[in-house]
Write an enzyme that holds these catalytic residues in place. Structure first.
Site, PDB file in Angstrom:
ATOM      1  N   HIS A   1       6.749  -4.344  10.508  1.00 37.97           N
ATOM      2  CA  HIS A   1       5.990  -4.690  11.728  1.00 37.97           C
ATOM      3  C   HIS A   1       5.359  -3.392  12.242  1.00 37.97           C
ATOM      4  O   HIS A   1       4.616  -2.742  11.522  1.00 37.97           O
ATOM      5  CB  HIS A   1       6.957  -5.365  12.699  1.00 37.97           C
ATOM      6  CG  HIS A   1       6.329  -6.019  13.888  1.00 37.97           C
ATOM      7  ND1 HIS A   1       4.993  -6.297  13.980  1.00 37.97           N
ATOM      8  CD2 HIS A   1       6.876  -6.467  15.068  1.00 37.97           C
ATOM      9  CE1 HIS A   1       4.732  -6.885  15.141  1.00 37.97           C
ATOM     10  NE2 HIS A   1       5.858  -6.985  15.822  1.00 37.97           N
TER      11      HIS A   1
ATOM     12  N   HIS B   1      -1.206  -9.078   5.781  1.00 38.77           N
ATOM     13  CA  HIS B   1      -0.855  -9.580   7.101  1.00 38.77           C
ATOM     14  C   HIS B   1      -0.497 -11.047   6.980  1.00 38.77           C
ATOM     15  O   HIS B   1      -1.113 -11.771   6.205  1.00 38.77           O
ATOM     16  CB  HIS B   1      -2.039  -9.409   8.070  1.00 38.77           C
ATOM     17  CG  HIS B   1      -1.622  -9.472   9.494  1.00 38.77           C
ATOM     18  ND1 HIS B   1      -1.452 -10.660  10.150  1.00 38.77           N
ATOM     19  CD2 HIS B   1      -1.304  -8.495  10.369  1.00 38.77           C
ATOM     20  CE1 HIS B   1      -1.053 -10.405  11.384  1.00 38.77           C
ATOM     21  NE2 HIS B   1      -0.955  -9.108  11.550  1.00 38.77           N
TER      22      HIS B   1
ATOM     23  N   ASP C   1      -2.554  -1.159  11.129  1.00 35.76           N
ATOM     24  CA  ASP C   1      -1.736   0.046  10.964  1.00 35.76           C
ATOM     25  C   ASP C   1      -2.274   1.009   9.927  1.00 35.76           C
ATOM     26  O   ASP C   1      -1.792   2.141   9.823  1.00 35.76           O
ATOM     27  CB  ASP C   1      -0.302  -0.347  10.571  1.00 35.76           C
ATOM     28  CG  ASP C   1       0.439  -0.926  11.748  1.00 35.76           C
ATOM     29  OD1 ASP C   1       0.194  -0.455  12.857  1.00 35.76           O
ATOM     30  OD2 ASP C   1       1.241  -1.849  11.555  1.00 35.76           O
TER      31      ASP C   1
HETATM   32  N1  ACO Z   1       1.357  -4.344  -0.985  1.00 34.05           N
HETATM   33  C1  ACO Z   1       1.499  -4.969  -2.187  1.00 34.05           C
HETATM   34  N2  ACO Z   1       1.723  -6.280  -2.313  1.00 34.05           N
HETATM   35  C2  ACO Z   1       1.813  -7.005  -1.181  1.00 34.05           C
HETATM   36  C3  ACO Z   1       1.665  -6.437   0.094  1.00 34.05           C
HETATM   37  C4  ACO Z   1       1.414  -5.053   0.160  1.00 34.05           C
HETATM   38  N3  ACO Z   1       1.248  -4.434   1.351  1.00 34.05           N
HETATM   39  N4  ACO Z   1       1.802  -7.393   1.035  1.00 34.05           N
HETATM   40  C5  ACO Z   1       2.028  -8.537   0.380  1.00 34.05           C
HETATM   41  N5  ACO Z   1       2.033  -8.305  -0.973  1.00 34.05           N
HETATM   42  C6  ACO Z   1       2.160  -9.305  -2.031  1.00 34.05           C
HETATM   43  C7  ACO Z   1       3.601  -9.787  -2.159  1.00 34.05           C
HETATM   44  O1  ACO Z   1       4.322  -9.011  -3.089  1.00 34.05           O
HETATM   45  C8  ACO Z   1       3.383 -11.209  -2.637  1.00 34.05           C
HETATM   46  O2  ACO Z   1       3.017 -11.160  -3.982  1.00 34.05           O
HETATM   47  P1  ACO Z   1       3.533 -12.331  -4.980  1.00 34.05           P
HETATM   48  O3  ACO Z   1       2.861 -13.584  -4.483  1.00 34.05           O
HETATM   49  O4  ACO Z   1       3.086 -11.885  -6.315  1.00 34.05           O
HETATM   50  O5  ACO Z   1       5.028 -12.378  -4.833  1.00 34.05           O
HETATM   51  C9  ACO Z   1       2.147 -11.643  -1.851  1.00 34.05           C
HETATM   52  O6  ACO Z   1       1.405 -10.440  -1.610  1.00 34.05           O
HETATM   53  C10 ACO Z   1       2.450 -12.345  -0.529  1.00 34.05           C
HETATM   54  O7  ACO Z   1       3.324 -11.491   0.223  1.00 34.05           O
HETATM   55  P2  ACO Z   1       4.314 -12.001   1.335  1.00 34.05           P
HETATM   56  O8  ACO Z   1       5.420 -11.008   1.486  1.00 34.05           O
HETATM   57  O9  ACO Z   1       4.696 -13.428   1.054  1.00 34.05           O
HETATM   58  O10 ACO Z   1       3.386 -12.006   2.604  1.00 34.05           O
HETATM   59  P3  ACO Z   1       3.870 -12.089   4.103  1.00 34.05           P
HETATM   60  O11 ACO Z   1       2.818 -12.813   4.843  1.00 34.05           O
HETATM   61  O12 ACO Z   1       5.271 -12.619   4.208  1.00 34.05           O
HETATM   62  O13 ACO Z   1       3.950 -10.550   4.550  1.00 34.05           O
HETATM   63  C11 ACO Z   1       3.464  -8.477   5.494  1.00 34.05           C
HETATM   64  C12 ACO Z   1       3.093  -9.960   5.443  1.00 34.05           C
HETATM   65  C13 ACO Z   1       4.948  -8.320   5.909  1.00 34.05           C
HETATM   66  C14 ACO Z   1       2.633  -7.801   6.581  1.00 34.05           C
HETATM   67  C15 ACO Z   1       3.208  -7.850   4.102  1.00 34.05           C
HETATM   68  O14 ACO Z   1       1.852  -7.995   3.747  1.00 34.05           O
HETATM   69  C16 ACO Z   1       3.628  -6.380   4.040  1.00 34.05           C
HETATM   70  O15 ACO Z   1       4.801  -6.097   3.794  1.00 34.05           O
HETATM   71  N6  ACO Z   1       2.670  -5.411   4.291  1.00 34.05           N
HETATM   72  C17 ACO Z   1       3.008  -4.029   4.296  1.00 34.05           C
HETATM   73  C18 ACO Z   1       3.637  -3.669   5.624  1.00 34.05           C
HETATM   74  C19 ACO Z   1       2.627  -3.629   6.744  1.00 34.05           C
HETATM   75  O16 ACO Z   1       1.548  -3.051   6.620  1.00 34.05           O
HETATM   76  N7  ACO Z   1       3.006  -4.239   7.876  1.00 34.05           N
HETATM   77  C20 ACO Z   1       2.171  -4.250   9.082  1.00 34.05           C
HETATM   78  C21 ACO Z   1       1.729  -5.630   9.399  1.00 34.05           C
HETATM   79  S1  ACO Z   1       0.629  -5.605  10.766  1.00 34.05           S
HETATM   80  C22 ACO Z   1       1.634  -5.442  12.110  1.00 34.05           C
HETATM   81  O17 ACO Z   1       2.754  -5.809  12.139  1.00 34.05           O
HETATM   82  C23 ACO Z   1       1.067  -4.823  13.279  1.00 34.05           C
END
Ligand code: ACO
Length: 459
Positions: free
Chosen positions: A297, A337, A393
């Protein structure tokens, strides 16, 4: 010491979308219903549909003949498709990259409004007129000081305490200083608690910074506007009046506006859930600070910088991207996201802001690494097919770093910005007659009943 002052600066309605707002041309849905046929019993049920949703409790009427069957539930870990409230505060269309506070596009607010104007808007639903605004600014300004015992509390932390841990516990600690805040259904008490949280959070945040740095605490200078006052508490040394660099001050104000609310995100959901027990607002909001601390987050801005440091050089970017794709290198922090499946509208504004700030401080190699990461990721099928775009971010950390804020302070800056959103959402939840204490159901998957047989040695 952050380069925030002139003296220290160098020379210069789809998946996961909010349903359409009332003003949008949504067809009337009176009388709409979902016909559900239960193949277990061959019975058919009608479940009403309103505002694009069914009431999950209506599913309870779908039952088998089993007397222990308490009715159908919906199973939705992480709330992927569950609305927990009806809210009039923030509208997001994740596919189109739209973010509006109370109907106003984020781009217009970031361009023209002040942070406190936005804070008022989020809570009251309308922009303040001059008189309301002046009174609000006055009230906030005159509550910036914290009780002297709060100083002692902060001084009790170790020199290497994470400032988010300090902020979190200090905000929770405010509940002990203001016991009457527990009267949450008294509007006057709610009002003063909200003013206190908006006013004192920057002071506590700045004190946490000074504590970690081993610097004397700087008290609020109430001649200064909100953001400049915060920067003064962070960076002032022996000057009689601190003068913030106007580019940095405005950049920080815009970042606060961009972070001010984001509907039912993890930390806001935490504030609402904890607040639903009718605890005081300081305790409820500290739950939001705790949630924001997490690297998935608000903690992501800190992780972006750590990731860039590990990459070290532009030439290492392709190998890093490959390691992310293979699952060996973790996630590309600052990408992806839950709601935005196109470019995060806030990230666009932040990128422009970064250009302005870097004109003052000069481009450094970290920005070059970030630009290269973004360029490669946006043209790589792994990221595009998963709709992974830069989120807010991705660039904020670079801006904060260029102002010389330490990496572990970034999420604290996010928390100051998010405070008005948490408070507006908390109050909306309290005044919503439909809300009750938040208490999800579960599907029990543990052992069935079994007799107790001790595994300890017999005495
Ligand atoms: N890098 C690489 N792969 C990713 C990323 C990433 N940043 N984010 C998602 N994926 C991939 C996952 O591995 C998954 O792949 P798969 O389908 O092959 O298994 C797919 O994309 C979907 O990912 P989920 O985890 O299901 O997506 P979710 O909506 O649950 O997660 C989140 C959203 C937590 C923001 C995620 O994208 C992430 O971890 N990002 C990096 C952390 C980040 O930048 N957080 C800030 C969010 S903005 C905020 O809070 C203000």
């Amino acid at each position: 010491m952050p380069k925030t002052g002139t003296s220290t600066a160098p020379a210069a309605p789809k998946r996961n979308s909010t349903k359409s707002p009332p003003s949008a041309a949504a067809p009337a849905q009176a009388g709409s219903a979902l016909e559900i046929k239960d193949t277990r019993t061959s019975k058919t049920y009608s479940v009403s549909v309103a505002e694009g949703a069914i009431r999950a409790v209506e599913l309870k009427k779908i039952k088998t003949a089993d007397p222990d069957d308490s009715g159908l539930m919906s199973y939705d870990p992480a709330f992927l498709n569950t609305a927990s409230c009806r809210s009039a505060i923030t509208y997001i269309d994740g596919d189109k990259g739209i973010l509006r506070y109370r109907g106003y596009p984020i781009e217009q607010l970031a361009e023209n409004a002040t942070f406190l104007e936005v804070a008022w808007l989020l809570r009251h639903g309308e922009l303040p007129n001059q008189q309301e605004y002046d009174q609000f600014v006055h009230d906030i300004t005159f509550h910036t000081y914290v009780h002297e015992n709060m100083r002692k509390f902060l001084e009790g932390f170790r020199y290497d305490a994470h400032p988010m841990a300090m902020l979190n516990s200090s905000i929770a600690g405010l509940a002990a200083f203001y016991p009457s805040a527990r009267n949450i259904f008294d509007e006057t008490e709610r009002n003063i608690s909200i003013i206190r949280l908006l006013a004192k959070t920057p002071t506590i945040a700045a004190f946490s910074y000074r504590h970690v740095k081993g610097l004397p605490f700087v008290y609020p200078d109430n001649r200064l506007p909100y953001v400049e006052n915060f920067l003064s508490m962070v960076a002032r040394m022996s000057e009689s009046k601190y003068e913030a660099n106007p580019v940095f001050a405005r950049a920080l104000e815009i970042l606060f506006i961009l972070h001010a609310d984001h509907e039912q995100n993890c930390s806001t959901n935490a504030v609402r859930a904890v607040g639903s027990s009718h605890v005081d607002p300081f305790s409820a909001v500290s739950a939001g600070v705790a949630a924001l601390f997490g690297p998935l987050h608000g903690g992501a801005n800190e992780q972006v910088l750590r990731m860039i440091n590990e990459i070290g050089s532009v030439k290492n970017v392709p190998a890093f991207i490959e390691s992310v794709k293979s699952g060996q290198g973790g996630r590309l922090m600052g990408f992806g996201h839950r709601v935005y499946k196109s470019y995060d509208p806030r990230a666009k504004i932040v990128k422009r802001l970064a250009d302005e700030v870097f004109k003052v401080v000069g481009v450094d190699k970290d920005l070059e690494i970030a630009l290269e990461l973004e360029r490669i990721a946006l043209s790589d099928d792994y990221f595009t097919s998963r709709k992974l775009y830069p989120n807010v971010d991705f660039y904020t950390g670079l801006i904060y770093r260029s102002m010389a804020f330490p990496t572990d302070f970034f999420t604290v800056l996010f928390a100051i910005g998010r405070m008005p959103g948490w408070l507006a959402q908390w109050e909306e939840m309290l005044l919503d007659k439909e809300q009750k204490i938040a208490r999800p159901r579960q599907i029990y998957i543990g052992p069935p009943e079994r007799p107790y047989r001790s595994k300890l040695k017999a005495k």
